[in-house]
Design a protein around this motif. Sequence first.
Motif, PDB file in Angstrom:
ATOM      1  N   MET A  97       0.828  -1.209   0.000  1.00  0.00           N
ATOM      2  CA  MET A  97       0.000   0.000   0.000  1.00  0.00           C
ATOM      3  C   MET A  97       0.866   1.264   0.000  1.00  0.00           C
ATOM      4  O   MET A  97       0.577   2.211  -0.734  1.00  0.00           O
ATOM      5  CB  MET A  97      -0.947   0.008   1.201  1.00  0.00           C
ATOM      6  CG  MET A  97      -2.074  -0.988   1.084  1.00  0.00           C
ATOM      7  SD  MET A  97      -3.262  -0.860   2.428  1.00  0.00           S
ATOM      8  CE  MET A  97      -2.318  -1.487   3.805  1.00  0.00           C
ATOM      9  N   ALA A  98       1.922   1.280   0.803  1.00  0.00           N
ATOM     10  CA  ALA A  98       2.799   2.453   0.870  1.00  0.00           C
ATOM     11  C   ALA A  98       3.478   2.695  -0.474  1.00  0.00           C
ATOM     12  O   ALA A  98       3.547   3.842  -0.939  1.00  0.00           O
ATOM     13  CB  ALA A  98       3.840   2.267   1.975  1.00  0.00           C
ATOM     14  N   ASP A  99       3.956   1.622  -1.102  1.00  0.00           N
ATOM     15  CA  ASP A  99       4.617   1.761  -2.406  1.00  0.00           C
ATOM     16  C   ASP A  99       3.667   2.334  -3.455  1.00  0.00           C
ATOM     17  O   ASP A  99       4.075   3.061  -4.347  1.00  0.00           O
ATOM     18  CB  ASP A  99       5.164   0.413  -2.885  1.00  0.00           C
ATOM     19  CG  ASP A  99       6.372  -0.061  -2.079  1.00  0.00           C
ATOM     20  OD1 ASP A  99       6.907   0.723  -1.263  1.00  0.00           O
ATOM     21  OD2 ASP A  99       6.759  -1.230  -2.271  1.00  0.00           O
ATOM     22  N   ALA A 100       2.368   1.988  -3.345  1.00  0.00           N
ATOM     23  CA  ALA A 100       1.355   2.476  -4.288  1.00  0.00           C
ATOM     24  C   ALA A 100       0.727   3.790  -3.828  1.00  0.00           C
ATOM     25  O   ALA A 100      -0.166   4.304  -4.493  1.00  0.00           O
ATOM     26  CB  ALA A 100       0.275   1.412  -4.476  1.00  0.00           C
ATOM     27  N   LYS A 101       1.173   4.272  -2.668  1.00  0.00           N
ATOM     28  CA  LYS A 101       0.636   5.513  -2.088  1.00  0.00           C
ATOM     29  C   LYS A 101      -0.879   5.432  -1.861  1.00  0.00           C
ATOM     30  O   LYS A 101      -1.633   6.352  -2.152  1.00  0.00           O
ATOM     31  CB  LYS A 101       0.995   6.711  -2.957  1.00  0.00           C
ATOM     32  CG  LYS A 101       2.490   6.951  -3.039  1.00  0.00           C
ATOM     33  CD  LYS A 101       2.824   8.122  -3.910  1.00  0.00           C
ATOM     34  CE  LYS A 101       4.289   8.454  -3.983  1.00  0.00           C
ATOM     35  NZ  LYS A 101       5.263   7.447  -4.015  1.00  0.00           N
ATOM     36  N   LEU A 102      -1.299   4.283  -1.313  1.00  0.00           N
ATOM     37  CA  LEU A 102      -2.711   4.052  -0.983  1.00  0.00           C
ATOM     38  C   LEU A 102      -2.870   3.946   0.523  1.00  0.00           C
ATOM     39  O   LEU A 102      -2.067   3.297   1.187  1.00  0.00           O
ATOM     40  CB  LEU A 102      -3.213   2.749  -1.600  1.00  0.00           C
ATOM     41  CG  LEU A 102      -3.456   2.714  -3.089  1.00  0.00           C
ATOM     42  CD1 LEU A 102      -3.841   1.296  -3.510  1.00  0.00           C
ATOM     43  CD2 LEU A 102      -4.542   3.691  -3.485  1.00  0.00           C
ATOM     44  N   SER A 103      -3.919   4.516   1.051  1.00  0.00           N
ATOM     45  CA  SER A 103      -4.226   4.363   2.472  1.00  0.00           C
ATOM     46  C   SER A 103      -5.026   3.076   2.655  1.00  0.00           C
ATOM     47  O   SER A 103      -5.687   2.605   1.713  1.00  0.00           O
ATOM     48  CB  SER A 103      -5.033   5.556   2.974  1.00  0.00           C
ATOM     49  OG  SER A 103      -6.313   5.547   2.383  1.00  0.00           O
ATOM     50  N   PRO A 104      -5.012   2.499   3.853  1.00  0.00           N
ATOM     51  CA  PRO A 104      -5.797   1.286   4.110  1.00  0.00           C
ATOM     52  C   PRO A 104      -7.294   1.479   3.809  1.00  0.00           C
ATOM     53  O   PRO A 104      -7.970   0.527   3.424  1.00  0.00           O
ATOM     54  CB  PRO A 104      -5.568   1.016   5.599  1.00  0.00           C
ATOM     55  CG  PRO A 104      -4.249   1.640   5.894  1.00  0.00           C
ATOM     56  CD  PRO A 104      -4.187   2.864   5.020  1.00  0.00           C
ATOM     57  N   GLN A 105      -7.791   2.695   3.934  1.00  0.00           N
ATOM     58  CA  GLN A 105      -9.209   2.961   3.665  1.00  0.00           C
ATOM     59  C   GLN A 105      -9.572   2.743   2.194  1.00  0.00           C
ATOM     60  O   GLN A 105     -10.742   2.553   1.867  1.00  0.00           O
ATOM     61  CB  GLN A 105      -9.574   4.396   4.080  1.00  0.00           C
ATOM     62  CG  GLN A 105      -9.526   4.644   5.564  1.00  0.00           C
ATOM     63  CD  GLN A 105      -8.113   4.861   6.108  1.00  0.00           C
ATOM     64  OE1 GLN A 105      -7.152   5.033   5.366  1.00  0.00           O
ATOM     65  NE2 GLN A 105      -7.975   4.824   7.423  1.00  0.00           N
ATOM     66  N   LYS A 106      -8.593   2.749   1.316  1.00  0.00           N
ATOM     67  CA  LYS A 106      -8.840   2.552  -0.117  1.00  0.00           C
ATOM     68  C   LYS A 106      -8.973   1.069  -0.491  1.00  0.00           C
ATOM     69  O   LYS A 106      -9.369   0.752  -1.605  1.00  0.00           O
ATOM     70  CB  LYS A 106      -7.706   3.175  -0.941  1.00  0.00           C
ATOM     71  CG  LYS A 106      -7.694   4.671  -0.907  1.00  0.00           C
ATOM     72  CD  LYS A 106      -8.820   5.212  -1.744  1.00  0.00           C
ATOM     73  CE  LYS A 106      -8.697   6.710  -1.913  1.00  0.00           C
ATOM     74  NZ  LYS A 106      -9.781   7.239  -2.715  1.00  0.00           N
ATOM     75  N   ILE A 107      -8.626   0.170   0.432  1.00  0.00           N
ATOM     76  CA  ILE A 107      -8.708  -1.265   0.158  1.00  0.00           C
ATOM     77  C   ILE A 107     -10.147  -1.732   0.356  1.00  0.00           C
ATOM     78  O   ILE A 107     -10.710  -1.598   1.437  1.00  0.00           O
ATOM     79  CB  ILE A 107      -7.747  -2.066   1.069  1.00  0.00           C
ATOM     80  CG1 ILE A 107      -6.303  -1.575   0.907  1.00  0.00           C
ATOM     81  CG2 ILE A 107      -7.855  -3.571   0.795  1.00  0.00           C
ATOM     82  CD1 ILE A 107      -5.739  -1.717  -0.492  1.00  0.00           C
ATOM     83  N   SER A 108     -10.750  -2.268  -0.704  1.00  0.00           N
ATOM     84  CA  SER A 108     -12.140  -2.721  -0.657  1.00  0.00           C
ATOM     85  C   SER A 108     -12.289  -4.101  -0.028  1.00  0.00           C
ATOM     86  O   SER A 108     -13.310  -4.393   0.591  1.00  0.00           O
ATOM     87  CB  SER A 108     -12.738  -2.747  -2.062  1.00  0.00           C
ATOM     88  OG  SER A 108     -12.789  -1.438  -2.587  1.00  0.00           O
ATOM     89  N   ALA A 109     -11.282  -4.958  -0.226  1.00  0.00           N
ATOM     90  CA  ALA A 109     -11.368  -6.316   0.299  1.00  0.00           C
ATOM     91  C   ALA A 109      -9.976  -6.935   0.334  1.00  0.00           C
ATOM     92  O   ALA A 109      -9.072  -6.500  -0.379  1.00  0.00           O
ATOM     93  CB  ALA A 109     -12.299  -7.175  -0.542  1.00  0.00           C
TER      94      ALA A 109
END
Length: 75
Positions: free
Chosen positions: A57-69
């Motif tokens: 997630m960090a490498d993709a610059k995504l927060s955990p809230q962006k993970i749907s499943a």
Amino acid sequence: MKEETKFYLGYDIGGTKIAACLGKSDGTIIASERIPNFERNPREVMNDMVSCGKKLMADAKLSPQKISAIGIGAP
């Protein structure tokens, strides 16, 4: 109207390795990692899976809230 992109974490637990990936709803794999998994206790494995997911997630610059499943395949 364009549908919002969803993101997913996936894990494949095997006898010698764990494959982890971060993907998008269109099937695109954004990032992947492999974790050794030979003669380890479950607590170590779970800790490594969490750390690996955070790294993806960090490498993709995504927060955990962006993970749907999160999907986990295991024997």
